[in-house]
Design a protein around this motif. Sequence first.
Motif, PDB file in Angstrom:
ATOM      1  N   THR A  77       0.798  -1.230   0.000  1.00  0.00           N
ATOM      2  CA  THR A  77       0.000   0.000   0.000  1.00  0.00           C
ATOM      3  C   THR A  77       0.832   1.283   0.000  1.00  0.00           C
ATOM      4  O   THR A  77       0.322   2.340  -0.354  1.00  0.00           O
ATOM      5  CB  THR A  77      -0.975   0.035   1.198  1.00  0.00           C
ATOM      6  N   LEU A  78       2.106   1.191   0.384  1.00  0.00           N
ATOM      7  CA  LEU A  78       2.935   2.402   0.373  1.00  0.00           C
ATOM      8  C   LEU A  78       3.063   2.977  -1.030  1.00  0.00           C
ATOM      9  O   LEU A  78       3.042   4.194  -1.214  1.00  0.00           O
ATOM     10  CB  LEU A  78       4.315   2.125   0.957  1.00  0.00           C
ATOM     11  N   SER A  79       3.157   2.127  -2.022  1.00  0.00           N
ATOM     12  CA  SER A  79       3.305   2.606  -3.397  1.00  0.00           C
ATOM     13  C   SER A  79       2.114   3.455  -3.842  1.00  0.00           C
ATOM     14  O   SER A  79       2.287   4.607  -4.237  1.00  0.00           O
ATOM     15  CB  SER A  79       3.530   1.423  -4.333  1.00  0.00           C
ATOM     16  N   PRO A  80       0.867   2.950  -3.775  1.00  0.00           N
ATOM     17  CA  PRO A  80      -0.253   3.803  -4.187  1.00  0.00           C
ATOM     18  C   PRO A  80      -0.475   4.990  -3.247  1.00  0.00           C
ATOM     19  O   PRO A  80      -0.985   6.024  -3.679  1.00  0.00           O
ATOM     20  CB  PRO A  80      -1.454   2.866  -4.218  1.00  0.00           C
ATOM     21  N   LEU A  81      -0.081   4.866  -1.987  1.00  0.00           N
ATOM     22  CA  LEU A  81      -0.200   6.005  -1.072  1.00  0.00           C
ATOM     23  C   LEU A  81       0.553   7.208  -1.623  1.00  0.00           C
ATOM     24  O   LEU A  81       0.077   8.339  -1.582  1.00  0.00           O
ATOM     25  CB  LEU A  81       0.351   5.629   0.311  1.00  0.00           C
ATOM     26  N   GLN A  82       1.739   6.945  -2.202  1.00  0.00           N
ATOM     27  CA  GLN A  82       2.588   8.022  -2.700  1.00  0.00           C
ATOM     28  C   GLN A  82       2.020   8.726  -3.928  1.00  0.00           C
ATOM     29  O   GLN A  82       2.506   9.792  -4.310  1.00  0.00           O
ATOM     30  CB  GLN A  82       3.987   7.482  -2.992  1.00  0.00           C
ATOM     31  N   ARG A  83       0.989   8.166  -4.536  1.00  0.00           N
ATOM     32  CA  ARG A  83       0.297   8.893  -5.615  1.00  0.00           C
ATOM     33  C   ARG A  83      -0.494  10.070  -5.060  1.00  0.00           C
ATOM     34  O   ARG A  83      -0.851  10.990  -5.789  1.00  0.00           O
ATOM     35  CB  ARG A  83      -0.669   7.960  -6.349  1.00  0.00           C
TER      36      ARG A  83
END
Length: 101
Positions: free
Chosen positions: A43-49
Amino acid sequence: MSAELRLTVLGCATPYPSVDNPCSGYLVTSGDTRIWVDAGTGTLSPLQRHVRLDELDAIWISHLHADHSADLLTAYYGALFADIQLAAPIPLYGPPGIADR
């Protein structure tokens, strides 16, 4: 007038991420407040969007299963070694035992 409450689903796969769907994770925003709710695997990856780690006001973990908390470790490394500067540690809220994680 109060700020609008917004829920962004970052992922909802369980018990492990699928190809295009991380585990449980959500971004709750209201005005300038941004809270990462559950930090499941991936989830960290899409959070950074939507928000950088240094823009989070808090992280809240509902329970300690990996599909809700595994990206805490990834976020920890990001906070230490990424191109961000935290003014203070990100407040972490969760059930008993969360500090041991």
